[in-house]
Design an enzyme around this catalytic site. Structure first.
Site: not given
Ligand SMILES: NC(=O)c1ccc[n+]([C@@H]2O[C@H](COP(=O)([O-])OP(=O)(O)OC[C@H]3O[C@@H](n4cnc5c(N)ncnc54)[C@H](O)[C@@H]3O)[C@@H](O)[C@H]2O)c1
Length: 314
Positions: A220, A170, A182, A149
């Site tokens: 964002n 994204h 995106e 993000s």
């Molecule tokens: N939450 C949101 O609203 C949102 C929206 C758009 C983008 N994002 C982006 O998406 C990404 C994930 O966000 P999320 O909210 O799903 O996070 P989350 O914490 O729910 O999930 C992340 C997952 O990644 C796993 N993980 C961490 N390191 C790892 C690795 N080295 N190998 C394999 N798995 C690994 C963790 O165990 C976890 O299950 C981030 O980059 C975030 O910025 C989030």
């Protein structure tokens, strides 16, 4: 003559679009790394639209929970989609789930994938390390995409040798419901990679928009300063958070007020994005830290997920 010309133009345009699409990658097999909130949603949508998916995370336990979450979410989707036909609904869920496999070892599954979508923790070093390692094991044609993000796509791509096959993809939360994707093109992303990702997004039933590799991309970059401006209005004592929320819902037609949205997104997430931008451009008035946001995050009041943020939740 007019007919001949039309035929000629038609045959030229169809052959040129055929050769353009021949150059693109038809994504069939997707590896999603990170089975959390976003990764599970991306895996679900990709599998439900006919792709085979490998979902990767750190432990079997996380992956099993993630699969369960996907199945529950799919059941809800299927119930609506096949309201009159419970058998078709069950078959849809079963077929979609059978397209998803799981793994705790990304390096062992990426050799035959067309696209790797990364949705792991929002940390530049961790993302760079992951892609640098996978680069060695992944097929030549494979595209790498990050769902970050707030991080610069170029900085993640630079950890690999395939900057031309690297872009941002994204998605928005919750992925099965939100229509937008995106597609982020860095100066090194090839047109072929970009177009392949635009096509892939469309096959997911999403509406892709394109943006350069600029902080916050489109949504964002506009949304975070707006949310923070609402917080500052409240911090200056000019209006209550309840009235600000009501005003934006009834006066601007927004489905949620800014404080409701902040709590829904997670205050830690917004603070993380803001801090990153502030570090990059400390003079920008839109990127200034907020005392109330910092205080709530320090108290672990992160919004809906912890039961309290700007509001309290049962
Ligand atoms: N939450 C949101 O609203 C949102 C929206 C758009 C983008 N994002 C982006 O998406 C990404 C994930 O966000 P999320 O909210 O799903 O996070 P989350 O914490 O729910 O999930 C992340 C997952 O990644 C796993 N993980 C961490 N390191 C790892 C690795 N080295 N190998 C394999 N798995 C690994 C963790 O165990 C976890 O299950 C981030 O980059 C975030 O910025 C989030």
């Amino acid at each position: 003559m007019a007919f001949v010309t039309r035929q000629f133009v038609r045959s030229i345009s169809s052959s040129s679009s055929a050769s353009a699409s021949a150059k693109k990658i038809m994504v069939k097999h997707v590896t999603v790394i990170g089975g959390g909130l976003m990764g599970a949603g991306i895996a679900q949508v990709a599998a439900a639209t006919g792709h085979t998916v490998v979902l990767v995370d750190q432990t079997e336990d996380i992956l099993e929970k993630s699969k369960k979450g996907i199945e529950n979410s799919l059941r809800k989707v299927a119930k609506k989609k096949f309201a009159e036909n419970p058998k078709a609904s069950d078959e849809f869920v079963e077929k979609t789930m059978s397209s998803i496999s799981i793994s705790t070892d990304a390096a062992s599954v990426v050799h035959s994938t067309d696209l790797v979508v990364e949705a792991i923790v929002e940390n530049l070093k961790v993302k760079q390390e992951l892609f640098q390692r996978l680069d060695k094991f992944t097929a030549e044609h494979t595209i790498f995409a990050s769902n970050t993000s707030s991080l610069q796509i170029t900085s993640i791509a630079n950890a690999t040798t395939r900057q031309d096959r690297f872009a941002g993809l994204h998605f928005f939360n919750p992925v099965p419901l939100m229509k937008l994707v995106e597609v982020i093109k860095t100066p090194m992303t090839s047109q072929k990679t970009f177009e392949s990702l635009m096509d892939f997004s469309k096959t997911l039933g999403k509406h892709p928009v394109s943006c350069k590799d600029t902080p916050g991309f489109i949504v964002n970059r506009l949304l975070v300063p707006y949310l923070l401006e609402a917080v500052r209005l409240h911090e200056r004592g000019e209006a209550s958070k309840e009235d600000i929320d009501t005003a934006m819902k009834l006066g601007a037609g927004y489905p949620m007020g800014p404080f409701e949205l902040l709590d829904y997104v997670g205050l830690d997430t917004t603070k993380f994005i803001l801090d990153g931008w502030h570090e990059m451009d400390a003079k920008n008035p839109l990127f200034q830290p907020s005392s109330s946001l910092n205080k709530l995050v320090a108290e672990k009041k992160l919004g809906k997920k912890t039961g309290e943020g700007y509001y309290k939740y049962k």
